[in-house]
Design a protein around this motif. Sequence first.
Motif, short mmCIF file in Angstrom:
data_model
loop_
_atom_site.label_atom_id
_atom_site.label_comp_id
_atom_site.label_asym_id
_atom_site.label_seq_id
_atom_site.Cartn_x
_atom_site.Cartn_y
_atom_site.Cartn_z
N PRO A 8 -29.75 -37.91 -23.67
CA PRO A 8 -29.21 -38.94 -22.87
C PRO A 8 -29.55 -38.58 -21.14
CG PRO A 8 -27.38 -37.52 -23.63
CD PRO A 8 -28.52 -37.08 -24.24
N LYS A 9 -30.02 -39.24 -20.60
CA LYS A 9 -30.38 -39.17 -19.09
C LYS A 9 -29.05 -39.26 -18.43
CE LYS A 9 -34.52 -38.92 -20.72
NZ LYS A 9 -34.50 -38.68 -21.97
N SER A 10 -28.99 -38.61 -17.26
CA SER A 10 -27.58 -38.65 -16.24
C SER A 10 -27.97 -39.89 -15.56
CB SER A 10 -27.22 -37.51 -15.71
OG SER A 10 -28.43 -37.07 -14.81
N PHE A 11 -26.80 -40.57 -14.90
CA PHE A 11 -26.78 -41.66 -13.93
C PHE A 11 -26.94 -40.99 -12.57
CE2 PHE A 11 -26.85 -46.00 -13.84
CZ PHE A 11 -26.40 -46.29 -12.62
N SER A 12 -27.91 -41.36 -11.80
CA SER A 12 -27.91 -40.91 -10.39
C SER A 12 -27.30 -41.63 -9.36
CB SER A 12 -29.49 -40.53 -10.06
OG SER A 12 -29.71 -39.96 -8.72
N HIS A 13 -27.81 -42.82 -9.12
CA HIS A 13 -27.24 -43.87 -8.13
C HIS A 13 -27.57 -45.27 -8.36
CE1 HIS A 13 -31.28 -43.72 -6.65
NE2 HIS A 13 -31.16 -44.77 -6.06
N ILE A 14 -26.86 -45.95 -7.65
CA ILE A 14 -26.81 -47.52 -7.91
C ILE A 14 -27.17 -47.94 -6.50
CG2 ILE A 14 -24.48 -47.91 -7.58
CD1 ILE A 14 -25.10 -50.37 -9.44
N GLY A 15 -28.20 -48.89 -6.37
CA GLY A 15 -28.50 -49.50 -5.05
C GLY A 15 -27.83 -50.93 -4.80
N ILE A 16 -27.18 -51.03 -3.80
CA ILE A 16 -26.45 -52.49 -3.66
C ILE A 16 -26.82 -52.87 -2.12
CG2 ILE A 16 -24.24 -53.58 -3.48
CD1 ILE A 16 -23.07 -51.33 -5.08
N THR A 17 -27.54 -54.35 -2.20
CA THR A 17 -27.81 -54.84 -1.12
C THR A 17 -26.57 -55.49 -0.43
OG1 THR A 17 -29.96 -54.95 -1.66
CG2 THR A 17 -29.27 -56.65 0.16
N VAL A 18 -26.26 -55.31 0.63
CA VAL A 18 -24.83 -56.11 1.16
C VAL A 18 -25.32 -56.79 2.45
CG1 VAL A 18 -23.20 -54.25 0.34
CG2 VAL A 18 -24.44 -53.79 2.70
N PRO A 19 -24.37 -57.79 3.00
CA PRO A 19 -24.55 -58.57 4.09
C PRO A 19 -24.46 -57.75 5.54
CG PRO A 19 -22.65 -59.41 3.37
CD PRO A 19 -23.26 -58.16 2.32
N ASN A 20 -23.66 -56.77 5.53
CA ASN A 20 -23.26 -56.08 6.56
C ASN A 20 -23.00 -54.65 6.41
OD1 ASN A 20 -21.39 -54.81 8.45
ND2 ASN A 20 -21.55 -56.71 9.57
N ILE A 21 -23.94 -53.63 6.60
CA ILE A 21 -23.71 -52.29 6.21
C ILE A 21 -22.45 -51.74 6.58
CG2 ILE A 21 -24.71 -51.08 8.16
CD1 ILE A 21 -25.82 -50.21 4.50
N LYS A 22 -21.93 -51.81 7.90
CA LYS A 22 -20.75 -51.18 8.48
C LYS A 22 -19.61 -51.79 7.54
CE LYS A 22 -22.43 -50.34 13.05
NZ LYS A 22 -23.92 -50.51 13.10
N GLU A 23 -19.51 -52.83 7.44
CA GLU A 23 -18.30 -53.45 6.59
C GLU A 23 -18.46 -52.98 5.13
OE1 GLU A 23 -18.06 -57.87 6.88
OE2 GLU A 23 -18.18 -57.93 9.07
N ALA A 24 -19.47 -52.96 4.48
CA ALA A 24 -19.54 -52.20 3.25
C ALA A 24 -19.03 -50.84 3.13
CB ALA A 24 -21.06 -52.47 2.69
N VAL A 25 -19.49 -50.09 4.09
CA VAL A 25 -19.30 -48.82 4.14
C VAL A 25 -17.82 -48.58 4.27
CG1 VAL A 25 -19.46 -46.65 5.44
CG2 VAL A 25 -21.52 -47.78 5.00
N LYS A 26 -17.22 -49.39 5.13
CA LYS A 26 -15.68 -49.51 5.20
C LYS A 26 -14.99 -49.75 3.95
CE LYS A 26 -12.01 -51.80 7.95
NZ LYS A 26 -11.31 -50.79 8.59
N PHE A 27 -15.17 -50.63 3.25
CA PHE A 27 -14.92 -51.14 2.03
C PHE A 27 -14.84 -49.87 1.04
CE2 PHE A 27 -15.18 -53.14 -2.09
CZ PHE A 27 -13.84 -53.76 -2.41
#
Length: 170
Positions: A8-27
């Motif tokens: 089984p391979k391990s999970f590294s990361h997921i990429g998520i596209t958001v409308p506002n990077i600063k608001e997403a980082v805060k959330f």
Amino acid sequence: MTTNKNYPKSFSHIGITVPNIKEAVKFYSEVMGWYIIMEPSKVKKEKETAIGQMCIDVFGNDWTEFEIAHLATSDGIGIELFSFPNGIKEAPEFNPFNTGLFHFCVQDPNIEELIDKILAYGGKQRMPIREYYPNDKPFKMCYVEDPFGIVFEIYTHSYELTYSSGAYSK
């Protein structure tokens, strides 16, 4: 006897596209508690650096720049947030019946408190909290949305415990 060399391979990361990077980082840092490992920064389309060339390889030539930030969960899974200036700023229509990524899932034993925080930050609860094995096992789940319309699920227990036969058996 042949040996199965698949593992089984391990999970590294997921990429998520958001409308506002600063608001997403805060959330995601304040609500989910994810660690900020790289503050938001700009990536410009250019061939002189490895990251610039890699992004051209991935995104093609129809872009000039975007913002990116990196976060990590408590178990080291990466969350790569992207914000493109010319992208559509609304989440796609929720349609789990079509091929593609449907959702991701996080785990928190205090599902009620996490949902309250999600709601306080502008997210949504898509359904009531449900129990997988009422009166038998304490496993709960719920689908929610972040403030940007991205659907995800919350489990109170690990995936293995939730689905393994005999977990919490008498």
